[in-house]
Design an enzyme around this catalytic site. Structure first.
Site, mmCIF file in Angstrom:
data_model
loop_
_atom_site.group_PDB
_atom_site.id
_atom_site.type_symbol
_atom_site.label_atom_id
_atom_site.label_comp_id
_atom_site.label_asym_id
_atom_site.label_seq_id
_atom_site.Cartn_x
_atom_site.Cartn_y
_atom_site.Cartn_z
ATOM 1 N N CYS A 107 -28.522 66.679 -19.710
ATOM 2 C CA CYS A 107 -28.126 67.076 -18.345
ATOM 3 C C CYS A 107 -29.318 66.772 -17.449
ATOM 4 O O CYS A 107 -29.984 67.670 -16.947
ATOM 5 C CB CYS A 107 -27.774 68.551 -18.270
ATOM 6 S SG CYS A 107 -26.440 69.083 -19.356
ATOM 7 N N ALA A 108 -29.596 65.497 -17.243
ATOM 8 C CA ALA A 108 -30.911 65.078 -16.762
ATOM 9 C C ALA A 108 -31.120 65.225 -15.255
ATOM 10 O O ALA A 108 -32.263 65.240 -14.802
ATOM 11 C CB ALA A 108 -31.170 63.627 -17.176
ATOM 12 N N GLY A 109 -30.044 65.292 -14.455
ATOM 13 C CA GLY A 109 -30.249 65.343 -13.014
ATOM 14 C C GLY A 109 -30.888 66.634 -12.550
ATOM 15 O O GLY A 109 -30.625 67.685 -13.136
ATOM 16 N N PRO A 110 -31.738 66.570 -11.519
ATOM 17 C CA PRO A 110 -32.144 65.390 -10.746
ATOM 18 C C PRO A 110 -33.330 64.622 -11.324
ATOM 19 O O PRO A 110 -33.786 63.667 -10.716
ATOM 20 C CB PRO A 110 -32.508 65.987 -9.385
ATOM 21 C CG PRO A 110 -33.029 67.347 -9.714
ATOM 22 C CD PRO A 110 -32.209 67.823 -10.895
ATOM 23 N N GLY A 111 -33.868 65.062 -12.484
ATOM 24 C CA GLY A 111 -34.841 64.211 -13.162
ATOM 25 C C GLY A 111 -36.207 64.798 -13.434
ATOM 26 O O GLY A 111 -37.045 64.125 -14.037
ATOM 27 N N ASP A 164 -20.577 61.584 -19.253
ATOM 28 C CA ASP A 164 -20.128 62.971 -19.394
ATOM 29 C C ASP A 164 -20.719 63.535 -20.679
ATOM 30 O O ASP A 164 -20.406 63.060 -21.779
ATOM 31 C CB ASP A 164 -18.599 63.019 -19.426
ATOM 32 C CG ASP A 164 -18.060 64.444 -19.475
ATOM 33 O OD1 ASP A 164 -18.831 65.381 -19.761
ATOM 34 O OD2 ASP A 164 -16.852 64.603 -19.233
ATOM 35 N N ASP A 220 -30.145 71.362 -20.182
ATOM 36 C CA ASP A 220 -30.378 72.352 -19.128
ATOM 37 C C ASP A 220 -29.082 72.408 -18.332
ATOM 38 O O ASP A 220 -28.866 71.630 -17.414
ATOM 39 C CB ASP A 220 -31.560 71.926 -18.266
ATOM 40 C CG ASP A 220 -31.879 72.939 -17.175
ATOM 41 O OD1 ASP A 220 -31.231 73.998 -17.126
ATOM 42 O OD2 ASP A 220 -32.777 72.661 -16.361
ATOM 43 N N CYS A 257 -31.160 77.954 -15.687
ATOM 44 C CA CYS A 257 -31.930 78.616 -14.636
ATOM 45 C C CYS A 257 -31.145 79.837 -14.165
ATOM 46 O O CYS A 257 -30.900 80.027 -12.980
ATOM 47 C CB CYS A 257 -32.204 77.667 -13.481
ATOM 48 S SG CYS A 257 -33.422 78.352 -12.326
#
Length: 472
Positions: A288-292, A339, A356, A409
């Site tokens: 779930c890499a965004g925003p990096g 996805d 994450d 988070c």
């Protein structure tokens, strides 16, 4: 007829145009964007400030005051709503939202800043004349004069229910959090009144800007040369800007060699990277890499070991942000728009996997104070299937002997331990491993094996981390 001479009429006062205050007008525009468009202040405010610097000659002190007015008002919105409600002759829902925004700005100046009372009232009334018109400005003036009759402590005694009668509602009004959020945070934190009050107070404090020096690309020594920069508390790559400032003006940040990243987020990536493995350590996945931010740190850590990072993000525009964050990474990596619940890679392909997951964001209320007023308890039901689906895919994607990091988070138990417990029932060949030794020097990590960070205890966002190893 009377012989008395008529008194001459007083000449009408000439109309005085309202004084335009660029700082308060900007603050009002930001609040309206948050209210009308569900925008986030941390995204709306920077372009407004840039425009003000270019067009209105904003100086640093102007930007600082505008920022304080916006964030201070949003953080204490619930408290100010209760005060305003006690000073108007109608239900708060019948007050036009733009009028309520102006009243909240005025209440914050009166009750939450050191601005003198007469200046706070007159400046807010002038703002009302500019953005609302003279008629509604008279209403604003009357309400603000009532608010000015007492200080914040006095108002809280009047509008907050006694703690002994309703502890959660008392805390909700005093510390400006929705009641359900107070309840959820208290359940996760445990303990008595002192701890939850410290947490709620920390949520209402302005967080420091934290930078990350990406390994192989920048050093903390370089970042510490910046004005008012000090080393992070826990991460060896963290540097804190104690007086705020514009991170984009830091050369290493502008060049992508460093980034803005909360220290809790850094610790999550470091813990996954440091978890002991059984077997090779060649392929890493950020699912779930965004925003990096985490992907950039993981990519740099992977490069130091000769490993390859695959960063996956479902939304194409966010995948673009990930690619930008990873640009210049010293080792091999790949970014894909995919996805995470229906991945294009084969099961068992990775040695380390981080997810994450999307969540309510209740752990970052210091940075996004408006989120507390937007979220609803029913949002948890919307996130639950996605969170479980992403963790399920992560466990399927890691090889036997590999490690999965599940992070959120949010400290809400429904988004943390409940998700992990459900998936462990479905994967009897997966076990929790103790994450606490992988955060060396960090105190107050609880009984483990998972970790919950807290703003009031660690100075970080309330990040949660569980580390899970596939055993067979």
């Amino acid at each position: 007829m009377s012989d008395q001479p008529r008194r001459p009429r007083r000449p009408a006062k000439p109309y005085r145009r309202p004084k335009k205050d660029p700082v308060r007008i900007l603050a009002f525009e930001a609040l309206r964007a948050v209210d009308e468009r569900d925008a986030y202040a941390n995204l709306v405010l920077p372009p407004l400030l840039r425009r003000a610097r270019e067009n209105d000659g904003f100086e640093a002190r102007d930007a600082a005051l505008a920022t304080e007015l916006v964030y201070g008002t949003l953080r204490r919105q619930g408290t100010y709503d209760a005060v305003v409600a006690a000073c108007v002759d109608r239900p708060l829902g019948e007050v036009d939202p733009p009028v309520l925004d102006v009243l909240s700005l005025g209440a914050h100046q009166l009750l939450g800043t050191r601005i003198p009372t007469h200046a706070a009232v007159s400046a807010t009334v002038e703002l009302a004349r500019v953005v609302l018109g003279d008629g509604r400005a008279k209403f604003v003036n009357a309400v603000l004069r009532r608010i000015a009759q007492d200080d914040l402590d006095g108002w809280l005694e009047r509008v907050a229910p006694p703690y002994d009668e309703d502890p959660e509602d008392h805390l909700a009004v005093v510390h400006s959090h929705p009641r359900w959020v107070v309840s959820a945070l208290w359940d996760s934190l445990g303990g008595g009144r002192a701890g939850i009050e410290e947490l709620l107070r920390a949520d209402n404090e302005r967080p420091e800007v934290t930078l990350v020096a990406r390994p192989g690309r920048a050093t903390t020594a370089e970042l510490l040369d910046e004005e008012a920069a000090v080393a992070g508390r826990w991460s060896p790559y963290a540097v804190r800007l104690t007086e705020g400032g514009e991170p984009g003006a830091v050369p290493a940040v502008a060049q992508g060699r460093a980034g803005v990243q909360d220290e809790g987020s850094q610790l999550v990536a470091l813990a996954l990277a440091g978890a002991p493995l059984e077997g090779p350590d060649r392929m890493w996945l950020d699912g779930c890499a965004g925003p990096g931010g985490k992907a950039a740190l993981l990519g740099a850590l992977a490069a130091e070991r000769g490993a390859v990072l695959l960063a996956s993000e479902k939304q194409p525009h966010r995948a673009g942000l990930v690619a930008k964050a990873l640009a210049g990474n010293p080792g091999p990596y790949q970014v894909v728009a995919a996805d995470g619940t229906r991945p294009p890679w084969q099961p068992g392909s990775f040695d380390r996997v981080l997810v994450d997951v999307p969540c309510t964001g209740l752990g970052a209320l210091r940075r996004r104070p408006e989120a507390r007023w937007r979220r609803r308890p029913e949002d948890l039901d919307g996130f639950a299937p996605l969170q479980r689906g992403l963790l399920r895919t992560a466990l399927e994607s890691v090889r036997v002997g590999g490690v999965v990091g599940y992070a959120t988070c949010s400290p809400h138990l429904a988004e943390t331990r409940a998700v992990v417990a459900d998936l462990l029932k479905q994967f009897p060949d997966a076990d929790l491993i103790d994450a606490r030794p992988l955060l060396p020097g960090v105190p107050d990590l609880g009984e483990g094996p998972d970790v919950q960070l807290w703003p009031h205890l660690h100075g970080t966002d309330a990040m949660y981390l569980a580390l899970i190893r596939r055993t067979g």
